[in-house]
Design an enzyme around this catalytic site. Structure first.
Site, mmCIF file in Angstrom:
data_model
loop_
_atom_site.group_PDB
_atom_site.id
_atom_site.type_symbol
_atom_site.label_atom_id
_atom_site.label_comp_id
_atom_site.label_asym_id
_atom_site.label_seq_id
_atom_site.Cartn_x
_atom_site.Cartn_y
_atom_site.Cartn_z
ATOM 1 N N LYS A 237 0.840 -1.200 0.000
ATOM 2 C CA LYS A 237 0.000 0.000 0.000
ATOM 3 C C LYS A 237 0.881 1.258 0.000
ATOM 4 O O LYS A 237 0.695 2.145 -0.802
ATOM 5 C CB LYS A 237 -0.908 -0.022 1.231
ATOM 6 C CG LYS A 237 -1.792 1.189 1.351
ATOM 7 C CD LYS A 237 -2.738 1.109 2.526
ATOM 8 C CE LYS A 237 -3.392 2.463 2.727
ATOM 9 N NZ LYS A 237 -4.332 2.515 3.824
ATOM 10 N N GLU A 243 10.507 -4.711 4.578
ATOM 11 C CA GLU A 243 10.597 -6.128 4.194
ATOM 12 C C GLU A 243 10.232 -6.301 2.717
ATOM 13 O O GLU A 243 10.942 -6.966 1.947
ATOM 14 C CB GLU A 243 9.636 -6.986 5.039
ATOM 15 C CG GLU A 243 9.960 -7.052 6.518
ATOM 16 C CD GLU A 243 9.258 -5.962 7.323
ATOM 17 O OE1 GLU A 243 8.992 -4.868 6.758
ATOM 18 O OE2 GLU A 243 8.989 -6.192 8.508
ATOM 19 N N ARG A 298 -5.203 -4.075 6.097
ATOM 20 C CA ARG A 298 -5.794 -5.368 6.479
ATOM 21 C C ARG A 298 -7.220 -5.541 5.943
ATOM 22 O O ARG A 298 -7.802 -6.601 6.091
ATOM 23 C CB ARG A 298 -5.756 -5.532 7.995
ATOM 24 C CG ARG A 298 -6.343 -4.376 8.773
ATOM 25 C CD ARG A 298 -5.938 -4.410 10.234
ATOM 26 N NE ARG A 298 -6.359 -3.233 10.968
ATOM 27 C CZ ARG A 298 -5.638 -2.118 11.081
ATOM 28 N NH1 ARG A 298 -4.483 -2.025 10.485
ATOM 29 N NH2 ARG A 298 -6.085 -1.091 11.783
ATOM 30 N N GLU A 384 -4.834 -6.258 14.940
ATOM 31 C CA GLU A 384 -4.254 -4.962 14.572
ATOM 32 C C GLU A 384 -5.335 -3.881 14.631
ATOM 33 O O GLU A 384 -5.069 -2.732 14.955
ATOM 34 C CB GLU A 384 -3.634 -5.030 13.160
ATOM 35 C CG GLU A 384 -2.697 -3.870 12.865
ATOM 36 C CD GLU A 384 -1.846 -4.078 11.614
ATOM 37 O OE1 GLU A 384 -0.694 -4.510 11.729
ATOM 38 O OE2 GLU A 384 -2.343 -3.821 10.502
ATOM 39 N N HIS A 415 -6.511 -32.294 17.691
ATOM 40 C CA HIS A 415 -5.365 -33.126 18.060
ATOM 41 C C HIS A 415 -4.226 -32.289 18.607
ATOM 42 O O HIS A 415 -3.098 -32.753 18.686
ATOM 43 C CB HIS A 415 -4.896 -33.930 16.840
ATOM 44 C CG HIS A 415 -5.913 -34.943 16.410
ATOM 45 N ND1 HIS A 415 -6.041 -36.156 17.035
ATOM 46 C CD2 HIS A 415 -6.877 -34.882 15.467
ATOM 47 C CE1 HIS A 415 -7.038 -36.825 16.466
ATOM 48 N NE2 HIS A 415 -7.557 -36.073 15.510
HETATM 49 O O1 F6P Z 1 1.801 -4.334 9.840
HETATM 50 C C1 F6P Z 1 1.641 -2.975 9.642
HETATM 51 C C2 F6P Z 1 1.206 -2.668 8.279
HETATM 52 O O2 F6P Z 1 1.181 -1.301 8.173
HETATM 53 C C3 F6P Z 1 -0.134 -3.294 7.948
HETATM 54 O O3 F6P Z 1 -1.200 -2.557 8.374
HETATM 55 C C4 F6P Z 1 -0.021 -3.425 6.476
HETATM 56 O O4 F6P Z 1 -0.967 -4.317 5.994
HETATM 57 C C5 F6P Z 1 1.384 -3.922 6.340
HETATM 58 O O5 F6P Z 1 2.105 -3.177 7.310
HETATM 59 C C6 F6P Z 1 2.003 -3.784 4.988
HETATM 60 O O6 F6P Z 1 2.025 -2.464 4.554
HETATM 61 P P1 F6P Z 1 2.205 -2.089 3.031
HETATM 62 O O7 F6P Z 1 1.081 -2.690 2.267
HETATM 63 O O8 F6P Z 1 2.194 -0.593 2.995
HETATM 64 O O9 F6P Z 1 3.526 -2.646 2.570
#
Ligand code: F6P
Length: 570
Positions: A237, A243, A298, A384, A415
Site C-alpha cells: 500500500k 521487508e 488489512r 491490529e 489433536h
Molecule cells: O503491519 C503494519 C502494516 O502497516 C499493515 O497494516 C499493512 O498491511 C502492512 O504493514 C504492509 O504495509 P504495506 O502494504 O504498505 O507494505
C-alpha cells in the site's frame, strides 16, 4: 479467558424449557449518554455489568434445554447459518447488548462508514473497503466524488491484464510465455491474499506469495523459477515497507541479470496507493494497479492487493463471484435491523465475551482444510484493528477490549490444543466453527457437530463412573463443560461464500471497534516498531561502514547487537 467461537460457560440457574431465567428478569434501565466519554460509563454498559454476575451461575447444559432460546439464537442470511445458542448468554443478555449497540450509535456509525465520512480520525481518512465490492451501478461518495467508477477502472484493468497472462498473450522480454508469478507483500498485503488464494486452491499453482525477508524464503520462492518466464507482483500500500521493498529489490536484481533493465516492464508489476514511489522504483505506471488511502491494509483483500493474484490464478469470473459474495454481506450489514444483523450479532458476542465474561482468547476453527489461512488473516484483521488501549479521542480504556485470536483447521486443532480448552482454560471463548457441509466431508462434519456439545456439556463424575472408568482415572476424564462456542455454517466453499465469510469477519471487527469507541483503522503500535527498526538499521550501518561505537541503547540491546555484529565478522 479462552473461548471457542461457539462455546463456553459457567452455570447458574436451572433453565427449564419455557422457564424464566433469573438473570433475564433484571430490568433494563433507560440509557443515557456516557458521562466520561467512554462507553463503560453508559447505563447500557452498567446494565450488562450487573447482568453478568447472574450469568456466571448458569451452565450451558441447562441453557441448551431451552428450545425457544436456541431457536432465537439461530440466524440465517443468504445461505449462511449462524448458531450462537452455545454462548453463555440468555435472551436477556442480547436485549442488553442491543441496547449497548444503540447507545454506541452502531447504526449511525455503519451509515457514516458507507457514506465515506472520515471515521478513521487519527489518520483523517474514510473507511470504504465496502466500495471495493460495490456493483458498477452503485454510488459511494468520498470527499465529494463517487469512487465506484475508479474502483471499476482498476477492476477492468485487472481483468484485461490477468486474461493476457493466463492466455499467454502477455509474454516476457525474450518472448517466452510466463509460467510463474511471485507476489511479494507483508501484513495485509500478504495475509488476506494468502487466505483467499489458499481457500480456492484446486491443485495446480501458478502464483506464489512471499512475505518474509528471510533469505531462505526468497530462495525457496525462486527455487526452480526462470526469470524469463516469471512475473513478479510487488504488493505494498505504502511502497515503503522495508521487508517488501528489500524483497522487491532482490527480485529486480534477479530479473535484470537475465532480462536486462529494459525487460523489467514485462516482468514486474505493482499494486499500491503510492504511484509516485512505484515510478521511482523504475516501474512503468501502466503496470501499476492502484488503490486508495480509504482502504486499510488489512481490509484490502478486495482491492488489487488480493484480486490480482486471484484473477491470474483462477480467472476474473471467480473474482466477480468473490466480490458479489462480499457485497451480499455488505448490503445485509448496512440494511438489516441490529437484532437480525449477523455481523452486528457476532460483534456483540465478542464484546460480551471479552469485556464482560473476561474471555479474551478466541479459537477460530474452520472444518475445512481450504480455510487453513483464515485464522492468520483474522489475527491481523482483529488484533491490529482492535488491539487498542485508548478510545478514539485518546482516553485510556478502563475495560478489556481486543481479543487474542488463534486457530487451525478444526480436526488439526482437536489433536493439538483442544485438551487445554476442555480441561484447563475457561478464558477462551467460542472457537468459531466454520464449516461447509459437502458430502465427502462427512468425517469432518462429524467432528464439527460433536465438538460444540463436548465443550458445552463436558462430562461429570457420575457419567464417567457409569462408563466403568476406574476411580483413579476419573479425575483425568471429567470436564466441567460450559465452554462457549458459536457455529457458522456455509452452504459450500466457493468464491461467493468466501467473499461472504471475509466480509462477515471484517464487519464483525468494525462493530466491536464502534462499540468500544476505539479506532479500528489505524495501527500506531506497529508504526512504533517500524521506526525503532529504522534507528537500529542506521546504527548497524554506522558500525559496519564507519566502525563507529554503538550508542544510545540499553545494556541488553547493546549486548545483543554487538554480539550479532561480532558474529557476522567472525
Ligand atoms: O503491519 C503494519 C502494516 O502497516 C499493515 O497494516 C499493512 O498491511 C502492512 O504493514 C504492509 O504495509 P504495506 O502494504 O504498505 O507494505
Amino acid at each position: 479467558m479462552f473461548r471457542k467461537e461457539g462455546l463456553t460457560l459457567y452455570s447458574l440457574l436451572q433453565v427449564k424449557s419455557g422457564g424464566n431465567i433469573h438473570a433475564c428478569m433484571q430490568a433494563c434501565r433507560p440509557c443515557s449518554s456516557p458521562a466520561t466519554g467512554l462507553i463503560s460509563s453508559s447505563i447500557a454498559w452498567r446494565n450488562l455489568r450487573e447482568h453478568v454476575d447472574g450469568i456466571f451461575d448458569l451452565h450451558l447444559k441447562d441453557l441448551l434445554q431451552d428450545e425457544r432460546r436456541c431457536r432465537d439464537m439461530i440466524k440465517e442470511y443468504d445461505g449462511i447459518v449462524l448458531d450462537y445458542s452455545r454462548q453463555r448468554a440468555t435472551s436477556c443478555t442480547f436485549k442488553f447488548l442491543l441496547a449497548l449497540a444503540k447507545e454506541a450509535g452502531v447504526k449511525e456509525k455503519i451509515d457514516m462508514m458507507f457514506e465515506g465520512k472520515h471515521i478513521n480520525k487519527t489518520e483523517d481518512r474514510a473507511v470504504l473497503h465496502v466500495a471495493l465490492r460495490a456493483p458498477r451501478t452503485e454510488k459511494i461518495v468520498c470527499d465529494g466524488k463517487n469512487v465506484v467508477p475508479d474502483v471499476w477502472d482498476v477492476l477492468d484493468k485487472i481483468k484485461c491484464f490477468s486474461e493476457r497472462v493466463r492466455s499467454g498473450s502477455w509474454v516476457g522480454q525474450t518472448g517466452k510465455v510466463l509460467k510463474d508469478v511471485v507476489a511479494i507483500g507483508i501484513g495485509g498485503s500478504y495475509l488476506g491474499p494468502l487466505f483467499a488464494y489458499t481457500a480456492l486452491q484446486t491443485g495446480a499453482e501458478l502464483v506464489q506469495l512471499l512475505a518474509n525477508v528471510d533469505p531462505i524464503d526468497v530462495a525457496i520462492a525462486l527455487n526452480g523459477l526462470c526469470p524469463e518466464t516469471t512475473l513478479v507482483v510487488i504488493v505494498s500500500k505504502t511502497f515503503t515497507t522495508q521487508e517488501t521493498m528489500l524483497n522487491a529489490k532482490t527480485m529486480r536484481t534477479w530479473l535484470i541479470a537475465s532480462v536486462g533493465k529494459e525487460g523489467i516492464a514485462k516482468h514486474m508489476v505493482a499494486v499500491s496507493t503510492n504511484l509516485k514511489l512505484v515510478k521511482e522504483f523504475g516501474l512503468d505506471p501502466d503496470n501499476a494497479f492502484a488503490f486508495w488511502d480509504w482502504v486499510g491494509g488489512r481490509y484490502s483483500v478486495c482491492s488489487a492487493v488480493g484480486l490480482l493474484p486471484l484473477a491470474i490464478q483462477y480467472g476474473f469470473n471467480k473474482v466477480n463471484q468473490f466480490l458479489e459474495g462480499a457485497w451480499s454481506i455488505d448490503s445485509h450489514f448496512r440494511c438489516a435491523p441490529l437484532e437480525d444483523n449477523i455481523p452486528v450479532i457476532l460483534g456483540l458476542i465478542s464484546i460480551w465475551n471479552v469485556s464482560f465474561l473476561r474471555c479474551p482468547a478466541r479459537a477460530i476453527l474452520p472444518y475445512s482444510q481450504a480455510l487453513q489461512k483464515l485464522a492468520p488473516h483474522i489475527q491481523q484483521v482483529s488484533m491490529e484493528s482492535n488491539g487498542k488501549g485508548v478510545s478514539m479521542d485518546g482516553r485510556p480504556l478502563d475495560f478489556h477490549a481486543g481479543e487474542i485470536d488463534f486457530g487451525e483447521p478444526g480436526t488439526n486443532g482437536q489433536h493439538s490444543f483442544y485438551q487445554l480448552i476442555h480441561q484447563v482454560i475457561t478464558a477462551v471463548y467460542s472457537p468459531t466453527h466454520v464449516c461447509e457441509p459437502i458430502s465427502n466431508h462427512d468425517e469432518l462434519m462429524c467432528n464439527f457437530f460433536a465438538q460444540p456439545d463436548a465443550l458445552a456439556y463436558g462430562k461429570t463424575w457420575e457419567q464417567a463412573k457409569a462408563e466403568g472408568i476406574s476411580d483413579d482415572l476419573i479425575p483425568h476424564k471429567i470436564f466441567t463443560g460450559n465452554r462457549p462456542s458459536l457455529n457458522i455454517l456455509l452452504p459450500t466453499l466457493d468464491a461467493y461464500t468466501l467473499g461472504q465469510l471475509l466480509a462477515l469477519y471484517e464487519h464483525r471487527v468494525v462493530v466491536q471497534g464502534f462499540i468500544w469507541g476505539i479506532n479500528s483503522f489505524d495501527q500506531w503500535g506497529v508504526e512504533l516498531g517500524k521506526s525503532l527498526a529504522g534507528k537500529v538499521r542506521l546504527s548497524m550501518n554506522s558500525v559496519r561502514m564507519k566502525g563507529e561505537e554503538l550508542k544510545g541503547y540499553n545494556y541488553s540491546t547493546t549486548y545483543l547487537l554487538n554480539r550479532y555484529l561480532k558474529g557476522k565478522t567472525l
